[in-house]
Enzyme design. Structure first.
Site, short mmCIF file in Angstrom:
data_model
loop_
_atom_site.label_atom_id
_atom_site.label_comp_id
_atom_site.label_asym_id
_atom_site.label_seq_id
_atom_site.Cartn_x
_atom_site.Cartn_y
_atom_site.Cartn_z
N ASP A 37 25.50 47.46 27.95
CA ASP A 37 25.96 47.25 29.34
C ASP A 37 24.84 46.95 30.34
O ASP A 37 24.93 47.33 31.51
CB ASP A 37 26.75 48.46 29.81
N ARG A 88 42.46 47.68 31.29
CA ARG A 88 41.59 48.70 31.89
C ARG A 88 42.06 50.11 31.56
O ARG A 88 41.24 51.02 31.35
CB ARG A 88 41.56 48.48 33.41
N HIS A 154 24.75 59.17 30.00
CA HIS A 154 25.72 60.22 29.67
C HIS A 154 27.12 59.67 29.44
O HIS A 154 28.04 60.43 29.12
CB HIS A 154 25.74 61.30 30.77
#
Length: 236
Positions: A37, A88, A154
């Site tokens: 990402d 989503r 995290h």
């Protein structure tokens, strides 16, 4: 909730690393590199030109260069823009609609733009294995070790590392090649990752990889005219 700006904080060094529960050693012929990402949308939340993003970019670039030189698969995961509500899912309840259709928002940051022969996977959840072809890609390449770097430590990094472990793929989380919303959350992620994987530094991992370095032929399809491999996620 969406994304909020991230305050500058120092990258952890080797003296601050949690002790890993396992003692696996990285082997280039068994390993792949996942850059998770590292898109303009996410990296743009960090203060430009300050820690931790300066070290984040430099360290990922160093890992990517050596991985390519060693013939290791290099895989980029990226959240697709403009997802429909059905795609989503529950993630929207926490993080909103995700990446919009703004120009370049979903692109991998310029210093790390995927190259010919590298893989670009669409991932629709924090875990890069879920609804993507990452697992299949690793199996087909005979890889059972995964070096993980990127954002956020995290969330996507930790969840991907946990899924790797559950599928008998040894995860190596690079402490100073991941970043998070805060130093506290960064540290928390490393402590949890150490329970089911190896937490290491960029320098330490590079040294270990270099011990195994030997000349290799380029992989098929990795020539200058080849395009990055794009694997579609199952977005249903």
């Amino acid at each position: 909730m969406g994304l909020s700006p991230v305050d500058s904080y120092p990258m952890p060094d080797r003296t601050a690393l949690p002790r890993s529960y396992v003692s696996w050693r990285i082997i280039p012929v068994r390993a792949a590199l996942l850059v998770h990402d590292m898109q303009n949308h996410f990296v743009g939340a960090f203060p430009k030109g300050r820690s931790p993003v300066v070290e984040l970019l430099d360290n990922i670039a160093a890992l990517r260069e050596l991985a390519g030189a060693l013939g290791m698969p290099v895989v980029f995961s990226a959240e697709p823009p403009g997802q429909r509500p059905a795609q989503r899912g529950l993630v929207a309840d926490v993080w909103g609609p995700g990446i919009g259709d703004e120009p370049d928002a979903a692109a991998i940051v310029a210093p790390l733009t995927p190259r010919p022969g590298e893989h670009l996977l669409a991932n629709v959840r924090h875990n890069a294995f879920l609804r993507s072809h990452l697992g299949r890609l690793l199996r087909s390449a005979g890889r059972d070790q995964l070096i993980i770097c990127g954002v956020y430590a995290h969330l996507g990094v930790l969840l991907t590392a946990a899924d790797a472990f559950m599928n008998d793929i040894q995860p190596f989380v690079v402490a100073d090649a991941v970043a998070d919303f805060s130093a506290e959350e960064h540290s928390l992620a490393l402590r949890w990752a150490a329970r089911s994987g190896v937490v290491c530094t960029t320098d330490g991992l590079l040294r270990e990889l270099l011990r195994h370095r030997e000349p290799r032929n380029r992989t098929p399809g990795a020539g200058p005219t080849a395009a990055p491999h794009r694997d579609s996620a199952d977005n249903t």
